[in-house]
Design a protein around this motif. Sequence first.
Motif, mmCIF file in Angstrom:
data_model
loop_
_atom_site.group_PDB
_atom_site.id
_atom_site.type_symbol
_atom_site.label_atom_id
_atom_site.label_comp_id
_atom_site.label_asym_id
_atom_site.label_seq_id
_atom_site.Cartn_x
_atom_site.Cartn_y
_atom_site.Cartn_z
ATOM 1 N N GLY A 72 11.042 14.450 -1.417
ATOM 2 C CA GLY A 72 10.293 15.761 -1.153
ATOM 3 C C GLY A 72 9.152 15.451 -0.235
ATOM 4 O O GLY A 72 8.821 14.228 -0.328
ATOM 5 N N PRO A 73 8.724 16.412 0.648
ATOM 6 C CA PRO A 73 7.700 16.214 1.378
ATOM 7 C C PRO A 73 6.398 15.743 0.580
ATOM 8 O O PRO A 73 5.520 15.144 1.378
ATOM 9 N N GLU A 74 6.387 16.159 -0.570
ATOM 10 C CA GLU A 74 5.009 16.264 -1.283
ATOM 11 C C GLU A 74 5.019 14.617 -1.789
ATOM 12 O O GLU A 74 3.756 14.159 -2.148
ATOM 13 N N ASN A 75 5.943 13.950 -1.531
ATOM 14 C CA ASN A 75 6.116 12.430 -2.361
ATOM 15 C C ASN A 75 6.230 11.278 -1.325
ATOM 16 O O ASN A 75 6.463 10.077 -1.470
ATOM 17 N N ALA A 76 6.524 12.020 -0.010
ATOM 18 C CA ALA A 76 6.969 10.875 1.052
ATOM 19 C C ALA A 76 6.137 9.851 1.536
ATOM 20 O O ALA A 76 6.276 8.833 1.663
ATOM 21 N N PHE A 77 4.757 10.263 1.529
ATOM 22 C CA PHE A 77 3.776 9.390 1.862
ATOM 23 C C PHE A 77 3.559 8.241 0.976
ATOM 24 O O PHE A 77 3.288 7.178 1.199
ATOM 25 N N ARG A 78 3.463 8.875 -0.408
ATOM 26 C CA ARG A 78 3.440 7.823 -1.544
ATOM 27 C C ARG A 78 4.648 6.910 -1.520
ATOM 28 O O ARG A 78 4.167 5.583 -1.952
ATOM 29 N N MET A 79 5.721 7.223 -1.125
ATOM 30 C CA MET A 79 7.050 6.326 -1.083
ATOM 31 C C MET A 79 6.995 5.468 -0.008
ATOM 32 O O MET A 79 7.349 4.296 -0.229
ATOM 33 N N PHE A 80 6.452 6.011 0.930
ATOM 34 C CA PHE A 80 6.045 5.258 2.199
ATOM 35 C C PHE A 80 5.172 3.929 1.680
ATOM 36 O O PHE A 80 5.228 2.689 2.236
ATOM 37 N N ASN A 81 4.011 4.219 1.089
ATOM 38 C CA ASN A 81 3.104 3.293 0.657
ATOM 39 C C ASN A 81 3.967 2.171 -0.466
ATOM 40 O O ASN A 81 3.763 0.979 -0.348
ATOM 41 N N LEU A 82 4.928 2.631 -1.205
ATOM 42 C CA LEU A 82 5.327 1.787 -2.272
ATOM 43 C C LEU A 82 6.476 0.578 -1.600
ATOM 44 O O LEU A 82 6.562 -0.353 -1.577
ATOM 45 N N LYS A 83 7.100 1.556 -0.416
ATOM 46 C CA LYS A 83 8.136 0.692 0.314
ATOM 47 C C LYS A 83 7.504 -0.346 1.332
ATOM 48 O O LYS A 83 7.805 -1.525 1.503
ATOM 49 N N PHE A 84 6.312 -0.117 1.867
ATOM 50 C CA PHE A 84 6.012 -0.891 3.180
ATOM 51 C C PHE A 84 4.449 -1.481 3.028
ATOM 52 O O PHE A 84 4.073 -2.131 4.019
ATOM 53 N N ASN A 85 3.937 -1.582 1.843
ATOM 54 C CA ASN A 85 2.794 -2.147 1.615
ATOM 55 C C ASN A 85 3.097 -3.888 1.457
ATOM 56 O O ASN A 85 3.294 -4.376 0.475
ATOM 57 N N THR A 86 2.843 -4.195 2.789
ATOM 58 C CA THR A 86 3.107 -5.692 2.820
ATOM 59 C C THR A 86 1.961 -6.728 2.139
ATOM 60 O O THR A 86 2.650 -7.692 1.475
ATOM 61 N N THR A 87 0.760 -6.321 1.966
ATOM 62 C CA THR A 87 0.157 -7.208 1.196
ATOM 63 C C THR A 87 0.316 -7.071 -0.240
ATOM 64 O O THR A 87 0.361 -8.477 -0.720
ATOM 65 N N ASN A 88 0.792 -6.210 -0.928
ATOM 66 C CA ASN A 88 1.071 -6.285 -2.371
ATOM 67 C C ASN A 88 2.299 -7.166 -2.494
ATOM 68 O O ASN A 88 2.737 -7.984 -3.553
ATOM 69 N N LYS A 89 3.361 -6.770 -1.680
ATOM 70 C CA LYS A 89 4.583 -7.568 -1.676
ATOM 71 C C LYS A 89 4.337 -8.974 -1.594
ATOM 72 O O LYS A 89 5.113 -9.830 -2.216
ATOM 73 N N VAL A 90 3.845 -9.359 -0.647
ATOM 74 C CA VAL A 90 3.568 -10.808 -0.404
ATOM 75 C C VAL A 90 3.265 -11.456 -1.473
ATOM 76 O O VAL A 90 3.315 -12.455 -2.105
ATOM 77 N N SER A 91 1.812 -10.824 -2.061
ATOM 78 C CA SER A 91 0.939 -11.203 -3.130
ATOM 79 C C SER A 91 1.949 -11.553 -4.425
ATOM 80 O O SER A 91 1.973 -12.541 -4.943
ATOM 81 N N SER A 92 2.791 -10.605 -4.500
ATOM 82 C CA SER A 92 3.636 -10.553 -5.901
ATOM 83 C C SER A 92 4.687 -11.508 -5.574
ATOM 84 O O SER A 92 5.248 -12.342 -6.666
ATOM 85 N N VAL A 93 5.354 -11.701 -4.497
ATOM 86 C CA VAL A 93 6.392 -12.743 -4.004
ATOM 87 C C VAL A 93 5.923 -14.308 -4.546
ATOM 88 O O VAL A 93 6.369 -14.969 -5.167
ATOM 89 N N ILE A 94 4.714 -14.431 -3.885
ATOM 90 C CA ILE A 94 3.981 -15.752 -4.011
ATOM 91 C C ILE A 94 3.632 -16.000 -5.384
ATOM 92 O O ILE A 94 3.767 -17.189 -6.081
ATOM 93 N N GLY A 95 3.255 -14.898 -6.130
ATOM 94 C CA GLY A 95 2.605 -15.162 -7.598
ATOM 95 C C GLY A 95 3.927 -15.533 -8.193
ATOM 96 O O GLY A 95 3.915 -16.489 -9.099
ATOM 97 N N ARG A 96 4.907 -14.770 -8.169
ATOM 98 C CA ARG A 96 6.305 -15.177 -8.910
ATOM 99 C C ARG A 96 7.005 -16.521 -8.931
ATOM 100 O O ARG A 96 7.798 -16.946 -9.474
ATOM 101 N N LEU A 97 6.665 -17.109 -7.468
ATOM 102 C CA LEU A 97 7.164 -18.192 -7.354
ATOM 103 C C LEU A 97 6.772 -19.388 -8.174
ATOM 104 O O LEU A 97 7.389 -20.270 -8.625
ATOM 105 N N ARG A 98 5.410 -18.947 -8.666
ATOM 106 C CA ARG A 98 4.658 -20.078 -9.265
ATOM 107 C C ARG A 98 4.492 -20.074 -10.735
ATOM 108 O O ARG A 98 4.293 -20.909 -11.440
ATOM 109 N N LYS A 99 4.726 -18.824 -11.181
ATOM 110 C CA LYS A 99 4.341 -18.661 -12.623
ATOM 111 C C LYS A 99 4.876 -17.126 -13.087
ATOM 112 O O LYS A 99 5.651 -16.322 -12.197
ATOM 113 N N TYR A 100 5.042 -17.085 -14.297
ATOM 114 C CA TYR A 100 5.221 -15.589 -14.811
ATOM 115 C C TYR A 100 4.247 -14.707 -14.491
ATOM 116 O O TYR A 100 2.982 -15.021 -14.670
#
Length: 668
Positions: free
Chosen positions: A388-416
Motif C-alpha cells: 500500500g502507498p501508505e507503507n511503501a516508504f517505510r518498507m523502502f527503509n527496511l529493505k535498503f538501509n545499508t548502514t543497519n544491514k552491514v552493522s548487523s551482519v558484521i555483529g552476527r559474525l562475531r557474537k550472538y
Amino acid sequence: MYTPYIITRIDSPDAQVFDVNIPDRVRIVRDCGNFRFYFFPPDHPKMLADLENRLHIHGENLWFEEGFMLRYPDPYQPDVSAKLDHFDLPSIALDGAYSRITVRDGVLKIDGSATYLQMMCSYTENGQFFYSNNQPALEDILALAGHKLTLNERFLASHLAQMPLAFFIFAGTQRNEIAFHDSVDTITYDGALHSEIHHKLTDPAIEALSRADRLDMLHARVQHTIDQYCIWTGTENFTHHLTAGRDSRMSLALFKETQKDRLLLLLTGGYPHTTDKVVANYVAKEYGITQALPKKSYSTNGFDYQAVQNTVHPYRYQVAMFRRQDYKTDFDPEVAMANGYLGNLMTYTGAKKKQMLPQEKGTLTPEAYADIDAIYDRHIEELSAAYGPENAFRMFNLKFNTTNKVSSVIGRLRKYFFCVFESDLLFLAYMLETPEDMHNNSIHYELIRRSDAALLNTIPFEPGKSFPEQGITSEISESKGIKRIAEHRKFIQLNYDLICAHIRDHAHHLPQFRATYMDEITDVQRDNIPVVIVKNMFALLGALELKGYPLKGFAQVAGQNNTAEDVYTMDFFQQMYFDGALHTSGLPGMVYTRKGVYRSFAKIPEGERLLVSIVSIPVEKPQKVTITQQDDGHTIHFEVERDSRYRVVHNSYSPETKRRPNFTALSS
C-alpha cells in the motif's frame, strides 16, 4: 547466529568444490537434488553441532533455518527436523529473526521474516547460478571460476547522492553482475531466478484485536522471544548497547524486565560529556549494571583513510564510503549483545523528499540524478503494490538501509546479536497505529511502560526523543560549549587543498559527478565547513577509493585523545540532574520538568557580568520563573510552576552603571 552460505547448481559448469575459505570458519558442503550448498559455520564444536541441528536433508528435500525462528508460546526448538511445519507458516505467525531455505520438488525457496537484517545476493550470468548471503564469499568463488566483475556506476551514483540513511544498495550492489536481495523478498529458483514481494506483515486475526489487546499480545510475544533466545545462547551475560534515545531504551526495558541478572555491561560510544554517555552512566548506577569505560580516543576507522587502507583483519565486507571495510570472523559463543537497531525505520512517516536529497544539494549531473530517481520510483511502485502507498516508504527503509544491514551482519559474525526490532509482529503493530501515534513512537512508550515505567519518568532522553504528549518524560541537551568537532570534519579542514586537488584531478573517473560542484564550494569557510559539504567530499573520496584512486600524502588528524574527560566527566554532568534537575546548556528547550539547570559557556567582556532570563514557551502562556541559585553568573538553577518547554535569553551588563541592555534570545 549468522552463517554465511553459497548455493549453486550441481550441473553448473562451475559447481566443483572451490577452495573458498573464510578465516576462523569451517567449510561444509552438502548436496540436495540438483543443488550444492556451501556453509561456513564458526570453527567451534558447539557451533558445528548447531549447524547440523538447523539443517535437515531427507532424500531430495532440504530444510535450513538461518537465524532464530520460534512459535509463541512454545519453547524454542533448535532441531529443525522437529519443526518442519514452521517452514509453511506465514512469517507473521512466527517470532524471531530468521531466513528459511527449502528444496522441495526440485525448487529452491528462500524466505523468512521480513525484518531480518541481512544482505543476500545472486549471480546468474552465462548460464550460471550462485546465491549467497555474503557478497565477499560470492566474489571469491566467482573469481576462482574466472568470472569478471565490473563496477556498477549506478551504485556509485546513489552513493554520491548522499541519501540520508545510506540507501546505497537500492541501485544494486557494487558489481553489475551481482544482484541484491532482501528478507522482504521471497526468492525461488526452478531453473530461473524469481524474486517476489508480497505482504508478509498482515494477519486478519491480529488486526481485529483492540489496540490494548494487541499491545498486550505484542509485549508477551517479544518477552517470550527474548527469554527463549537467552536460554538458547547459553551465555551467562549480555552486553546491551544504550544511547539516550527511544529505541535502545525500549530494548533495555524489555531485557531488564526478565533478564536483569544477565545484563553485564552497558556499551555506549561517545565522549563522556555527550548525552548518550551521561544517560548510560545514570542507568548503570541506578540499576547496578556495569558501564563500559570511555575510550581515550573516540574516532573509528569510518573516517580514517589510513586505518582503512592498512586494515589487517582477516576478511572484508564491502561498504560504500570506502574501498572496503574489513571485519573479523572469529565467533565467540560466550559473548552476546542486544541493541536497538531498526527502530527508526519502522516509525518512519515521511515520503520521498525525506529519502532523496534535492538535486541542487548533491554532486550528481542531472542525467545521473534522473537515472537513480527512476530506480527509486520503481522500487516505491513495487512496494506500494504489495504494502500500500501508505507503507511503501517505510518498507523502502527496511529493505535498503545499508548502514543497519552491514552493522548487523558484521555483529552476527562475531557474537550472538539480538535486535528486538527484528520482529514482524512489532512492525505490523506499528503499521496499525495512526500516523500521529506512529510519529510519536507510541508503541515504544507502551512497551517501556509495561516493562519498567521508571525508565520513562526518572531518566531523561536526548532532544526530540522523549514522549511529551504523555507529560511525564524529560529531555537533556548536549553542552554547546564543549561539543567536539567531528573527526571527519577535522580531516577535511586539515587536508582541504589536497582533497580538492585530488577530486579535480580524478573527476573524469566519475561520469555522474557534477563538475561545477568544486567551483561552487571554493570559497567555503574552512573553519566552519557545512555538514553537507563534508558529507559530499567524503562521498567523492569514497567513490574514488572504490575505483582505485586513493587519497595519498594527507595529514592525519592530531590530538584525538579526549582531553575533555579530565574536566567534564560523566559524573559532573550527571549531577546536574541527579537531584531532579537537567543540564541544558542553553540549547533549545523541549525540557518537560519543573526544575532545570542552565550553564552558559559564553565569553563576556571584562568587567561585565552575565545576565540570564528563563522564558517559558509558549509565550502566550507565561509562567513565573524562580532562579534558585546563581553561583558564578554562568550556572543558573531555576524552578517553574508547571512542566513546560522554555528558552534561555542572556546578555551582559556592567555592575557599575547597572545598565541592562535588551535581552537577546540565545535559543528558541
